[in-house]
Design a protein around this motif. Structure first.
Motif, PDB file in Angstrom:
ATOM      1  N   VAL A  21       0.820  -1.212   0.000  1.00 60.60           N
ATOM      2  CA  VAL A  21       0.000   0.000   0.000  1.00 60.60           C
ATOM      3  C   VAL A  21       0.856   1.264   0.000  1.00 60.60           C
ATOM      4  N   ARG A  22       1.877   1.309   0.845  1.00 59.89           N
ATOM      5  CA  ARG A  22       2.659   2.547   0.966  1.00 59.89           C
ATOM      6  C   ARG A  22       3.348   2.946  -0.333  1.00 59.89           C
ATOM      7  N   PRO A  23       3.990   2.039  -1.070  1.00 60.36           N
ATOM      8  CA  PRO A  23       4.582   2.451  -2.357  1.00 60.36           C
ATOM      9  C   PRO A  23       3.542   3.004  -3.325  1.00 60.36           C
ATOM     10  N   HIS A  24       2.343   2.413  -3.304  1.00 58.78           N
ATOM     11  CA  HIS A  24       1.287   2.923  -4.184  1.00 58.78           C
ATOM     12  C   HIS A  24       0.893   4.341  -3.795  1.00 58.78           C
ATOM     13  N   LEU A  25       0.722   4.585  -2.504  1.00 63.63           N
ATOM     14  CA  LEU A  25       0.340   5.921  -2.057  1.00 63.63           C
ATOM     15  C   LEU A  25       1.441   6.940  -2.349  1.00 63.63           C
ATOM     16  N   GLU A  26       2.692   6.527  -2.225  1.00 62.20           N
ATOM     17  CA  GLU A  26       3.796   7.426  -2.548  1.00 62.20           C
ATOM     18  C   GLU A  26       3.801   7.771  -4.031  1.00 62.20           C
ATOM     19  N   ARG A  27       3.569   6.756  -4.879  1.00 57.97           N
ATOM     20  CA  ARG A  27       3.500   7.034  -6.322  1.00 57.97           C
ATOM     21  C   ARG A  27       2.326   7.948  -6.634  1.00 57.97           C
ATOM     22  N   ARG A  28       1.197   7.675  -5.996  1.00 60.27           N
ATOM     23  CA  ARG A  28       0.017   8.493  -6.253  1.00 60.27           C
ATOM     24  C   ARG A  28       0.265   9.940  -5.848  1.00 60.27           C
ATOM     25  N   GLY A  29       0.933  10.138  -4.703  1.00 62.07           N
ATOM     26  CA  GLY A  29       1.249  11.487  -4.268  1.00 62.07           C
ATOM     27  C   GLY A  29       2.190  12.202  -5.208  1.00 62.07           C
TER      28      GLY A  29
END
Length: 279
Positions: free
Chosen positions: A22-30
Motif C-alpha cells: 500500500v505505501r509504495p502505491h500511495l507514494e506514487r500516487r502522491g
C-alpha cells in the motif's frame, strides 16, 4: 470474543503486511507517478487502500473494547451483525455459485495471455492503455501476433476491453451475466478476481483471507504484464515472450504455479460463503 490486546495485535500485523504494497502505491500516487503493474489492484478494483488496511475478524467474532469499529459497515456492538449477513445473502449466493462453477471446470492453458495483446490490436501506440510504455514489437508486430494465434479469452472483464477489431477474433463470447459458464481456474483474471470476491465479502470474512488473495493477485499481475506486449524492462520486468515457443512454455509453467496456489483460496472462499449462507 477477542480481548483488546489480542485483536489489536492481529490488526497491527495485518496493516504491516499490506503496507508493504500500500505505501509504495500511495507514494506514487502522491508524486503522480503511474505504475502499469503494481497500481492495477488499487485502480481497477474498487477497494481503496484504507479499506485494505482495515483488519476485520469476520462474522462470529466479537471485538472487546473496539469503539473504532462502531458505525463501520455491518458492525453492531463490536461484531458483524446477523442482520447484515442476512442482507448480503444475494451477494454471497452469487459469489458462491461463480467460484463453485470455476472450481469444477478443467484448467485451460492455451490462452498465453493474449487478452492484453487483443486490448491493443490495431491501435496506435499513443492510444493504448499504457501509452507511456512502448510496444515491444511495435504496432504491426503486435497485430501480427494476435492474427497468428487462436484467441480464446474466457473472462468477460478482460474480453470487454478488447478493441473492436479484436472482438470477433475471440473464439468465445463471455458475457456479463454468464460468467459461471465460462470462467476457469487457469485464467489469470479469474485468479486475480479472488481478491475482488474476498473484499466484497468484507467484513463478513477475515481480512487474513483478503490479504492472501491480494498477494496472489499481485503476483499474477506481474505475469500478466510480463507476458503483455509492452516493453517494461525499465521497470525491471523481463518479458515473457509468448510469441515464441520458449515464451509459451515459460508462461504455462508460471500459470500452473498459480493454478496450484489459487484453488485453496477459492475453496476457502466457497467455504466462507457456505458458512454465511447457513445462518
Amino acid at each position: 470474543m477477542l480481548d483488546e490486546p489480542a485483536w489489536r495485535a492481529r490488526a497491527a500485523a495485518h496493516e504491516a503486511r499490506v503496507d508493504t504494497f500500500v505505501r509504495p502505491h500511495l507514494e506514487r500516487r502522491g508524486a503522480r507517478v503511474k505504475h502499469p503493474v503494481h497500481d492495477f489492484l488499487f485502480t481497477y478494483y474498487s477497494q481503496r487502500p484504507a479499506q485494505l488496511r482495515r483488519w476485520h475478524p469476520g462474522y462470529g467474532v466479537r471485538l472487546a473494547d473496539a469503539p473504532e469499529y462502531d458505525g463501520l459497515k455491518g458492525y453492531e456492538d463490536g461484531t458483524v451483525s446477523a442482520a447484515y449477513v442476512a442482507s448480503q445473502r444475494p451477494l454471497v449466493e452469487s459469489i458462491h455459485a461463480l467460484l463453485s462453477a470455476t472450481a469444477a471446470r478443467p484448467a485451460h492453458f492455451g490462452c498465453f495471455g493474449l487478452h492484453e495483446w487483443a486490448m491493443v490490436y490495431r491501435l496506435g501506440e499513443d492510444e493504448t492503455r499504457h501509452a507511456d510504455w512502448p510496444l515491444r514489437l511495435g504496432g504491426a508486430g503486435t497485430d501480427a501476433v494476435v492474427e497468428s494465434h487462436k484467441v480464446a479469452c474466457s473472462h468477460f472483464d478482460a474480453f470487454r476491453f478488447f478493441t473492436g477489431p479484436a472482438r470477433p477474433l475471440n473464439t468465445l463470447s463471455p458475457g456479463r451475466d454468464d460468467r459461471a459458464a465460462f470462467e476457469q481456474p487457469a485464467c489469470l483474471h479469474a485468479g486475480m478476481d479472488l481478491y475482488k470476491h474476498a473484499f466484497r465479502l468484507t467484513p463478513m470474512i477475515s481480512s487474513d483471507v483478503v490479504a492472501d488473495c491480494f498477494e496472489l493477485a499481485r503476483d499474477i499481475r506481474e505475469l500478466d504484464m510480463r507476458a503483455a506486449p509492452y516493453d517494461l524492462a525499465d521497470l525491471g520486468f523481463e518479458p515473457v515472450r509468448i510469441e515464441t515457443p520458449e515464451g509459451k512454455t515459460a508462461y504455462v509453467e508460471a500459470q500452473r504455479d498459480f493454478v496450484r496456489r489459487g484453488p485453496p483460496l477459492r475453496t476457502r472462499l466457497v467455504e466462507e460463503c457456505e458458512r454465511l449462507l447457513a445462518y
